[in-house]
Design a protein around this motif. Structure first.
Motif, PDB file in Angstrom:
ATOM      1  N   ASN A  56      -5.899  13.217 -11.861  1.00  0.00           N
ATOM      2  CA  ASN A  56      -5.726  14.461 -11.120  1.00  0.00           C
ATOM      3  C   ASN A  56      -4.784  15.416 -11.860  1.00  0.00           C
ATOM      4  O   ASN A  56      -3.680  15.026 -12.246  1.00  0.00           O
ATOM      5  N   GLU A  58      -2.858  17.911 -10.909  1.00  0.00           N
ATOM      6  CA  GLU A  58      -1.552  18.133 -10.277  1.00  0.00           C
ATOM      7  C   GLU A  58      -0.602  16.979 -10.564  1.00  0.00           C
ATOM      8  O   GLU A  58       0.590  17.168 -10.823  1.00  0.00           O
ATOM      9  N   GLN A  61       0.452  17.063 -14.229  1.00  0.00           N
ATOM     10  CA  GLN A  61       1.440  18.121 -14.445  1.00  0.00           C
ATOM     11  C   GLN A  61       2.817  17.695 -13.939  1.00  0.00           C
ATOM     12  O   GLN A  61       3.840  17.935 -14.598  1.00  0.00           O
ATOM     13  N   VAL A 283       3.589  13.311  -5.996  1.00  0.00           N
ATOM     14  CA  VAL A 283       2.492  14.253  -5.763  1.00  0.00           C
ATOM     15  C   VAL A 283       1.267  13.505  -5.250  1.00  0.00           C
ATOM     16  O   VAL A 283       0.574  13.978  -4.336  1.00  0.00           O
TER      17      VAL A 283
END
Length: 400
Positions: A56, A58, A61, A283
């Motif tokens: 993923n 996100e 990151q 996250v």
């Protein structure tokens, strides 16, 4: 003279002769439904990537930012060299997510289960374990000096008998997988909790194959069964639905967590989970909590696969979990399962066969694991590969 390594070579030869050698396949891409192996592109149906979060953007990151802010690794254990705020915040978030008072992070759930029993139980106590519990639970139980009792998988009559036999113990702890990883079966947690209360036992659940995607908001099997307040201790992993990296946890009463911080050997003598991985896992946890659409897709995908495979005449263990065991019973089952899995990879579908001693003798299977990131076309391609490989392998066997 036969040397030490000669003896080991003989053991390895016996494993090979029995057809039980485990071979690692080289991946040349990130983990996702569409991967690349040394043999070429393939659809992956054997990862624990239930919510499709392993690649993923996100999460990646957040991990990058964690690397920039906190470095590559903690370089020691937390009580020696200090702990990052990311660790303590994430422990609070995990505890809140699963509905427990506190939580503690470990390098893996294997380590979490390895710490639990030795810390909580002595020779005056008893641990009662399901016969199909994960290897980490079995090893963790062995580390404790507690009296050990075992009941057959999900057998509540057997559990009650074990509790009666353990009646003189100071503390009694029932330990079960929330989901049994080779079968996709759910533990009967409501009945387990009823018996625990009847006999004054505590209940611990390893929710590795449930955290993030089973039950309301993905809180786990205890939430699915409506026994959130009756299960005392939960263990789980960050290496499956929650991003698929590494790390594990124990969640439960503050006293349990505090004692694990003082005496849990895998916590005290292993490096902390890399801070960047914790940043990514935080996250992943948020995405899981918000992921009702992912859970709905995962459920639909599992149902579609089950329906198509049943229509094609395959023998599936019943259930609704995205772990789906395609069975090849009997003396020749291990060979058939292995050959079909190998043939399917040639068709671009990556699945894994399991046989004794990983599963009971005569109960070989190919374990398929669905993801929310699979499309219907992916699933249909997997089923088509199952059919083609089965027909080819059985055809060659009959020709012999």
């Amino acid at each position: 003279m036969i040397t030490f390594t000669d003896q080991l070579a003989g053991e390895l030869a016996s494993i090979e002769e029995a057809g039980l050698t485990k071979r690692e396949r080289l991946l040349t891409s990130p983990q996702s439904p569409h991967i690349t192996t040394a043999q070429g592109p393939a659809l992956s149906f054997c990862a624990n990537n239930y919510l499709g979060l392993a690649n993923n953007p996100e999460i990646i990151q957040a991990a990058h930012e964690g690397l920039d802010e906190m470095g590559f690794g903690a370089a020691s254990v937390r009580f020696i060299c200090g702990t990052h705020e990311a660790h303590t915040r994430f422990e609070e978030e995990i505890a809140e997510f699963v509905g427990k008072e506190a939580a503690i992070l470990f390098p893996s759930c294997f380590d979490a289960n390895g710490a639990l029993f030795e810390v909580l139980l002595t020779a005056d106590d008893a641990v009662i374990s399901d016969s199909l519990n994960h290897a980490s639970i079995i090893d963790g139980v062995r580390l404790s000096k507690a009296q050990r009792f075992r009941y057959e998988n999900r057998d509540m009559v057997g559990l009650e008998k074990a509790l009666q036999e353990a009646s003189s113990a100071r503390r009694k702890l029932i330990i079960t997988d929330g989901v049994f990883s080779m079968d996709g079966y759910y533990a009967p947690l409501e009945e387990i909790c009823d018996l625990a209360e009847k006999y004054g036992a505590a209940v611990a659940v390893d929710d590795s194959h449930a955290t993030g995607f089973v039950g309301p908001k993905g809180a786990g099997t205890h939430a699915r069964a409506g026994v959130q307040d009756r299960v005392d201790i939960l263990t789980g992993t960050l290496g499956k639905a929650l991003g698929g990296a590494s790390g594990g946890y124990v969640a439960g009463p503050k006293e349990v967590i505090d004692l694990l911080r003082q005496r849990g050997r895998p916590y005290l003598f292993s490096n902390a989970v890399a801070p960047a991985l914790v940043a990514g896992a935080r996250v992943a946890l948020r995405l899981a909590k918000e992921g009702d659409d992912l859970r709905e897709t995962l459920e639909k995908n599992a149902s579609h696969f089950r329906e198509r495979m049943s229509d094609a005449g395959f023998d599936l263990l019943p259930g609704s979990h995205p772990i789906i065991a395609v069975m090849f019973p009997g003396e020749d089952g291990a060979r058939l399962a292995g050959q079909i899995a190998d043939d399917m990879l040639k068709l671009g579908v990556y699945v894994t066969a399991f046989s004794f001693p990983v599963v009971p003798r005569g109960q070989a299977r190919i374990r398929v694991q669905l993801s929310a990131a699979h499309t219907e076309a992916d699933i249909d391609a997997c089923v088509d590969a199952f059919i083609a490989s089965r027909d080819r392998v059985l055809g060659e066997s009959n020709a012999e």
